[in-house]
Motif scaffolding. Structure first.
Motif, PDB file in Angstrom:
ATOM      1  N   PHE A  37       0.859  -1.176   0.000  1.00 41.88           N
ATOM      2  CA  PHE A  37       0.000   0.000   0.000  1.00 41.88           C
ATOM      3  C   PHE A  37       0.896   1.228   0.000  1.00 41.88           C
ATOM      4  O   PHE A  37       2.090   1.133   0.268  1.00 41.88           O
ATOM      5  N   ARG A  38       0.317   2.365  -0.297  1.00 42.74           N
ATOM      6  CA  ARG A  38       1.091   3.612  -0.233  1.00 42.74           C
ATOM      7  C   ARG A  38       0.223   4.722   0.316  1.00 42.74           C
ATOM      8  O   ARG A  38      -0.994   4.695   0.201  1.00 42.74           O
ATOM      9  N   GLN A  39       0.907   5.676   0.918  1.00 48.94           N
ATOM     10  CA  GLN A  39       0.205   6.811   1.497  1.00 48.94           C
ATOM     11  C   GLN A  39       0.974   8.083   1.178  1.00 48.94           C
ATOM     12  O   GLN A  39       2.094   8.281   1.667  1.00 48.94           O
ATOM     13  N   ALA A  40       0.381   8.920   0.338  1.00 51.40           N
ATOM     14  CA  ALA A  40       0.970  10.214   0.019  1.00 51.40           C
ATOM     15  C   ALA A  40       0.590  11.222   1.101  1.00 51.40           C
ATOM     16  O   ALA A  40      -0.382  11.023   1.838  1.00 51.40           O
ATOM     17  N   ALA A  41       1.344  12.278   1.190  1.00 48.16           N
ATOM     18  CA  ALA A  41       1.100  13.300   2.207  1.00 48.16           C
ATOM     19  C   ALA A  41      -0.320  13.842   2.091  1.00 48.16           C
ATOM     20  O   ALA A  41      -0.759  14.241   1.011  1.00 48.16           O
ATOM     21  N   GLY A  42      -1.041  13.809   3.196  1.00 54.86           N
ATOM     22  CA  GLY A  42      -2.389  14.349   3.233  1.00 54.86           C
ATOM     23  C   GLY A  42      -3.464  13.458   2.637  1.00 54.86           C
ATOM     24  O   GLY A  42      -4.617  13.869   2.519  1.00 54.86           O
ATOM     25  N   VAL A  91       4.833   7.164   0.949  1.00 53.71           N
ATOM     26  CA  VAL A  91       5.439   6.147   1.817  1.00 53.71           C
ATOM     27  C   VAL A  91       4.774   4.823   1.450  1.00 53.71           C
ATOM     28  O   VAL A  91       3.541   4.734   1.411  1.00 53.71           O
ATOM     29  N   TYR A  92       5.581   3.826   1.174  1.00 51.41           N
ATOM     30  CA  TYR A  92       5.081   2.514   0.788  1.00 51.41           C
ATOM     31  C   TYR A  92       5.151   1.560   1.974  1.00 51.41           C
ATOM     32  O   TYR A  92       6.190   1.445   2.617  1.00 51.41           O
ATOM     33  N   TYR A  93       4.022   0.896   2.226  1.00 52.68           N
ATOM     34  CA  TYR A  93       3.909  -0.022   3.352  1.00 52.68           C
ATOM     35  C   TYR A  93       3.626  -1.434   2.867  1.00 52.68           C
ATOM     36  O   TYR A  93       2.876  -1.651   1.911  1.00 52.68           O
ATOM     37  N   CYS A  94       4.187  -2.369   3.590  1.00 54.36           N
ATOM     38  CA  CYS A  94       3.920  -3.782   3.363  1.00 54.36           C
ATOM     39  C   CYS A  94       2.975  -4.270   4.458  1.00 54.36           C
ATOM     40  O   CYS A  94       3.150  -3.917   5.631  1.00 54.36           O
ATOM     41  N   GLY A  95       1.983  -5.072   4.075  1.00 52.61           N
ATOM     42  CA  GLY A  95       1.054  -5.617   5.045  1.00 52.61           C
ATOM     43  C   GLY A  95       0.827  -7.099   4.814  1.00 52.61           C
ATOM     44  O   GLY A  95       1.068  -7.610   3.715  1.00 52.61           O
ATOM     45  N   ALA A  96       0.342  -7.772   5.856  1.00 57.90           N
ATOM     46  CA  ALA A  96       0.042  -9.200   5.765  1.00 57.90           C
ATOM     47  C   ALA A  96      -1.351  -9.454   6.304  1.00 57.90           C
ATOM     48  O   ALA A  96      -1.721  -8.931   7.364  1.00 57.90           O
ATOM     49  N   ARG A  97      -2.105 -10.285   5.569  1.00 60.62           N
ATOM     50  CA  ARG A  97      -3.477 -10.621   5.957  1.00 60.62           C
ATOM     51  C   ARG A  97      -3.649 -12.123   5.814  1.00 60.62           C
ATOM     52  O   ARG A  97      -3.200 -12.716   4.835  1.00 60.62           O
TER      53      ARG A  97
END
Length: 122
Positions: A37-42, A91-97
């Motif tokens: 996933f990714r999260q840009a500012a704001g 910011v790129y995030y790694c997740g596990a489900r």
């Protein structure tokens, strides 16, 4: 203790490439859905790509440019990013489900890494 550690982010010019890695420890994630996933500012965190066994999923915005893959022997998931654009900056995030359903919903993931910054200059 379960840990996901991302690496490989950095600053790159538009049109360039980066490969992100997500190293998992503390348990085996065989059978889990692993997502980027990714999260840009704001902005809210958004789905980029996911993989479960040999099945992959991509957001429309990255289809054809990004490739997700996994190495079970290393308990590591990768995100190869090509033809990067300034809009990919986040910011790129790694997740596990532990299930395949809702692979694109960040609220459904059980574990997260700390994130790695990707900046694409124009």
């Amino acid at each position: 203790q379960v840990q996901l550690v991302e690496s490989g982010g950095g600053l790159v010019q538009a049109g360039g490439s980066l490969r992100l890695s997500c190293a998992a420890s503390g348990r085996t994630f065989s059978g889990y859905t692993m997502g980027w996933f990714r999260q840009a500012a704001g902005k809210e965190r958004e789905f980029v790509a996911a993989i479960r066994t040999m099945t992959t999923y991509y957001a429309d915005s990255v289809k054809g440019r990004f490739t997700i893959s996994g190495d079970n022997t290393k308990n590591t998931v990768y995100l190869q990013m090509n033809r990067l654009k300034p809009d990919d900056t986040a910011v790129y995030y790694c997740g596990a489900r532990n299930r395949e359903s809702y692979f694109d919903d960040p609220g459904r993931y059980d574990y997260w890494g700390q994130g790695t910054q990707v900046t694409v200059s124009s």
